[in-house]
Structure formats: C-alpha cells, structure tokens
Design a protein around this motif. Sequence first.
Motif, short mmCIF file in Angstrom:
data_model
loop_
_atom_site.label_atom_id
_atom_site.label_comp_id
_atom_site.label_asym_id
_atom_site.label_seq_id
_atom_site.Cartn_x
_atom_site.Cartn_y
_atom_site.Cartn_z
N GLY A 145 41.28 65.92 51.43
CA GLY A 145 42.25 66.93 51.85
C GLY A 145 43.50 66.31 52.41
O GLY A 145 44.06 65.36 51.85
N SER A 146 43.95 66.81 53.58
CA SER A 146 45.20 66.35 54.19
C SER A 146 44.96 65.12 55.04
O SER A 146 45.13 65.13 56.26
CB SER A 146 45.82 67.48 55.01
N VAL A 147 44.57 64.03 54.40
CA VAL A 147 44.27 62.77 55.08
C VAL A 147 44.85 61.62 54.27
O VAL A 147 45.15 61.76 53.08
CB VAL A 147 42.75 62.56 55.26
N GLY A 148 44.98 60.46 54.91
CA GLY A 148 45.42 59.27 54.21
C GLY A 148 46.70 59.50 53.43
O GLY A 148 47.65 60.12 53.92
N ALA A 149 46.73 59.00 52.20
CA ALA A 149 47.92 59.15 51.38
C ALA A 149 48.22 60.59 51.03
O ALA A 149 49.32 60.90 50.58
CB ALA A 149 47.77 58.33 50.10
N GLY A 150 47.26 61.49 51.23
CA GLY A 150 47.48 62.90 50.94
C GLY A 150 48.01 63.69 52.11
O GLY A 150 48.25 64.90 51.98
N THR A 151 48.25 63.05 53.25
CA THR A 151 48.65 63.77 54.46
C THR A 151 49.92 64.57 54.27
O THR A 151 50.03 65.73 54.68
CB THR A 151 48.83 62.79 55.64
N GLY A 152 50.93 63.97 53.66
CA GLY A 152 52.21 64.66 53.48
C GLY A 152 52.44 65.15 52.07
O GLY A 152 53.56 65.56 51.74
N ALA A 153 51.40 65.14 51.23
CA ALA A 153 51.57 65.56 49.83
C ALA A 153 51.83 67.06 49.75
O ALA A 153 51.24 67.85 50.47
CB ALA A 153 50.31 65.22 49.03
N GLY A 163 59.18 77.42 48.12
CA GLY A 163 57.97 77.97 47.52
C GLY A 163 56.84 76.98 47.38
O GLY A 163 55.83 77.28 46.74
N MET A 164 56.95 75.78 47.96
CA MET A 164 55.91 74.77 47.75
C MET A 164 54.69 75.05 48.62
O MET A 164 54.72 75.82 49.57
CB MET A 164 56.46 73.37 48.04
N MET A 165 53.57 74.38 48.26
CA MET A 165 52.32 74.48 49.00
C MET A 165 51.81 73.08 49.31
O MET A 165 52.36 72.08 48.84
CB MET A 165 51.28 75.28 48.21
N LYS A 166 50.74 73.02 50.08
CA LYS A 166 50.22 71.74 50.53
C LYS A 166 49.31 71.10 49.48
O LYS A 166 48.46 71.76 48.90
CB LYS A 166 49.42 71.94 51.83
N GLY A 167 49.52 69.82 49.24
CA GLY A 167 48.63 69.02 48.41
C GLY A 167 47.78 68.13 49.28
O GLY A 167 47.81 68.22 50.51
N GLY A 168 47.01 67.25 48.67
CA GLY A 168 46.15 66.38 49.46
C GLY A 168 45.48 65.32 48.61
O GLY A 168 46.00 64.94 47.56
N LEU A 169 44.33 64.87 49.08
CA LEU A 169 43.58 63.82 48.41
C LEU A 169 42.18 64.33 48.11
O LEU A 169 41.54 64.95 48.98
CB LEU A 169 43.53 62.58 49.30
N GLY A 170 41.70 64.08 46.90
CA GLY A 170 40.36 64.51 46.53
C GLY A 170 39.63 63.43 45.78
O GLY A 170 40.24 62.52 45.20
N ARG A 185 42.26 61.00 44.06
CA ARG A 185 43.53 61.50 43.57
C ARG A 185 44.37 62.13 44.69
O ARG A 185 43.88 62.83 45.55
CB ARG A 185 43.22 62.54 42.49
N ASP A 186 45.65 61.86 44.63
CA ASP A 186 46.58 62.36 45.63
C ASP A 186 47.69 63.08 44.90
O ASP A 186 48.27 62.51 43.98
CB ASP A 186 47.04 61.16 46.45
N ALA A 187 47.94 64.35 45.25
CA ALA A 187 48.70 65.21 44.35
C ALA A 187 50.01 65.71 44.91
O ALA A 187 50.10 66.02 46.08
CB ALA A 187 47.84 66.42 43.98
N HIS A 188 51.00 65.84 44.01
CA HIS A 188 52.24 66.51 44.36
C HIS A 188 52.50 67.71 43.45
O HIS A 188 53.50 68.39 43.64
CB HIS A 188 53.41 65.55 44.25
N GLY A 189 51.66 67.98 42.44
CA GLY A 189 51.97 69.13 41.61
C GLY A 189 50.85 69.51 40.68
O GLY A 189 50.30 68.69 39.98
N MET A 190 50.44 70.80 40.66
CA MET A 190 49.43 71.28 39.73
C MET A 190 49.46 72.80 39.66
O MET A 190 50.13 73.46 40.45
CB MET A 190 48.04 70.79 40.13
N ILE A 191 48.69 73.37 38.73
CA ILE A 191 48.72 74.82 38.50
C ILE A 191 47.88 75.59 39.50
O ILE A 191 48.24 76.69 39.89
CB ILE A 191 48.23 75.12 37.06
N LEU A 192 46.74 75.05 39.95
CA LEU A 192 45.86 75.78 40.86
C LEU A 192 46.64 76.29 42.07
O LEU A 192 46.47 77.42 42.52
CB LEU A 192 44.70 74.88 41.31
N VAL A 193 47.44 75.46 42.65
CA VAL A 193 48.45 75.88 43.62
C VAL A 193 49.76 75.32 43.11
O VAL A 193 49.78 74.32 42.41
CB VAL A 193 48.16 75.37 45.05
#
Length: 328
Positions: A145-153, A163-170, A185-193
């Motif tokens: 989730g919102s940890v490590g490299a995914g904290t600010g994703a 209109g953006m939403m929060k990403g994270g690490l999974g 995986r650490d994300a900045h863009g996808m369809i689910l959100v």
Amino acid sequence: MPDRPLSNLAAVPGITVGHWTDPAGATGCTVVLAPEGGMRAAAVARGRATGTRELDALDPRHLVDAIHAILLTGGSAYGLGAADGVMRWLRARGRGHPVGSAGVVPIVPTAVIFDLGNTGQPVRWPTPDDGERACDAAGTAFAEGSVGAGTGATVGKAAGLTGMMKGGLGSWAVRSGDVVVGAVRDAHGMILVGARDAQGAFLDAQRYLAQGGAPFGGRGGEDGTGDEASRLRRNTTLAVVATNADLDRLQLQALAQAANDALARRITPFGTLFDGDLTFAVSAGYLPASSPLQIEALAAAAVPEALERAVRLAKGTPAVPGLADASP
C-alpha cells in the motif's frame, strides 16, 4: 520455507524486501535484496522519461553477471542517491562483485518515481541513510500500500492533478510445482483507479488523450506539456519480477518484456513519452524450468494481482483519496 507459503515477492527463496517510509514527506524507498551470492537480472524500459542508475549492468553483454539488490525509490533523480546507502549496507557484509584487494563493489540497479509534492506534503526525497534503513528492515514479511517507494505514488493525472487518486506498492506470487514467480509493483497510473472528471466520475484516459486532451490538463505546446507544474507530473510504473527458475539474462529480458505486456493490458496509457515505466526481472535460484514460456505465463498472472493490490491497499491523504480509505 514457512508452514504457510508466502504470497509476496519473498516467496522466491533468498529474496527479502524492506521499506523506508516518510509519511510526512510522502516519499520513501523499497529495497529488494538478493541472496548472499547475488542474482542474475535484466530490465526492460518502456517509458521514455525514466530515472535510473546502474541499468547498464543488466545488459546481457555486461561484465557483471550478478546484482546484489534492486532499489525502487521516490524523489525523482534526487532519490537515486539512496542507492549509496544500500551499497554501504551490502559492502559492510561483504556482498558485491569481487574486485581483489579492494574488496567488493555491490551492484544496485535503481529506478525512481516522481513524487515531489504530488500529495501536497513538503518536498523531500530518500537519502543514503534511508536506503540503509530499508536494508535493515528487509525480511520475508513486508507491508503493502502506501509504504516504501509507494508512499507518494499517485494515479490518474491524465487530465490534471485535481482528479488524481492514491497509488501504492503491491506484491503477489504464483506457483507451478516448485517454480515460483513473484512481483512487487509501485504505481502511478491504472484503470482500477484513475483520472476523474470535474464531477468525480472516472475518466477514460486513453480516450481523453486520443481525442486531443492535453496531458495532465496542461495548456499549449505541441507536446501538451502546458505549464511547468503540469509538465513535471510524470507517470511511472516500476515492477520487479523474480523467479527461482534458472534463467539466463537473455531469458530474463524476455520475462521482463512479458511482465511489461501484462502491465500494458491493465494500465492505459502505458509507456508514453512522459512515463518512467520499467520492469526488472531476476533469477534467484537454480531450479530447472520446463520452459521459459511457463515462467512468462506465471509472471502474466502475478503482475496484475500485484498491480491491483498496489492501489486497493493504498491509503489516501487529505488532498488525494485512496481506495483503502475508511470512507468511500
């Protein structure tokens, strides 16, 4: 192996994962530590706005035949310096490429995301000390989730930042017999959100751009960069796919490409001129594989699961909502 099989990247024996997280600065880093003897690795970059270090060492023609860690980090190019701390941690333990009387040189390929000020917090980035702290924290159980490299994703900036939403690490792992494939995986863009319009409804980013919408809601310029604030909001998806199957570096390149293809089926758009999209593939074992194609098929199953966990487990901030928030 534990009594209950692991379902994350550390399901591949010998691999451990550690985070350093800065909630106040909305940044962090995640290290993937190799077994003590190192691991073979390759990478494929699909984005055209990558921020990397030691990527040349992953070329199959390169002298170095093993790496000792992978670092995923926030902070854009500033965050690359966190790899110095990972190298310091590895050198203190004698883990690295042997260089005679000088000891060892740890090989730590690194890739960044752009999270500078993404969620409204002060601009910070991981330092070498933070990279070392991530190594100290490494183990087979790690948060998502919102940890490590995914904290600010963040996710969904195609039409602007509002209109953006929060990403994270999974992370996820799949098995076939004794063969394991895992992905982090650490994300900045996808369809689910993703991108939302002024009314808060999801926006089809691919269609928006195809119809001439300016990237990031910017204005002017043939490249759609618009104003400086919009131009700087890059999009990056970083992935690490690991297996205990015995693959050489050419086969690992193909595995990284297969993982990229799996991401491209779930993230739209993917690999654009504003993206830093990059996938690492590593072999941390010597188990004979019946076919490299089997490993690619396993990766195609693991990567989408990790992708969904990255956003489903991401908690929002006052400025950026996340799917893991307590309220809808």
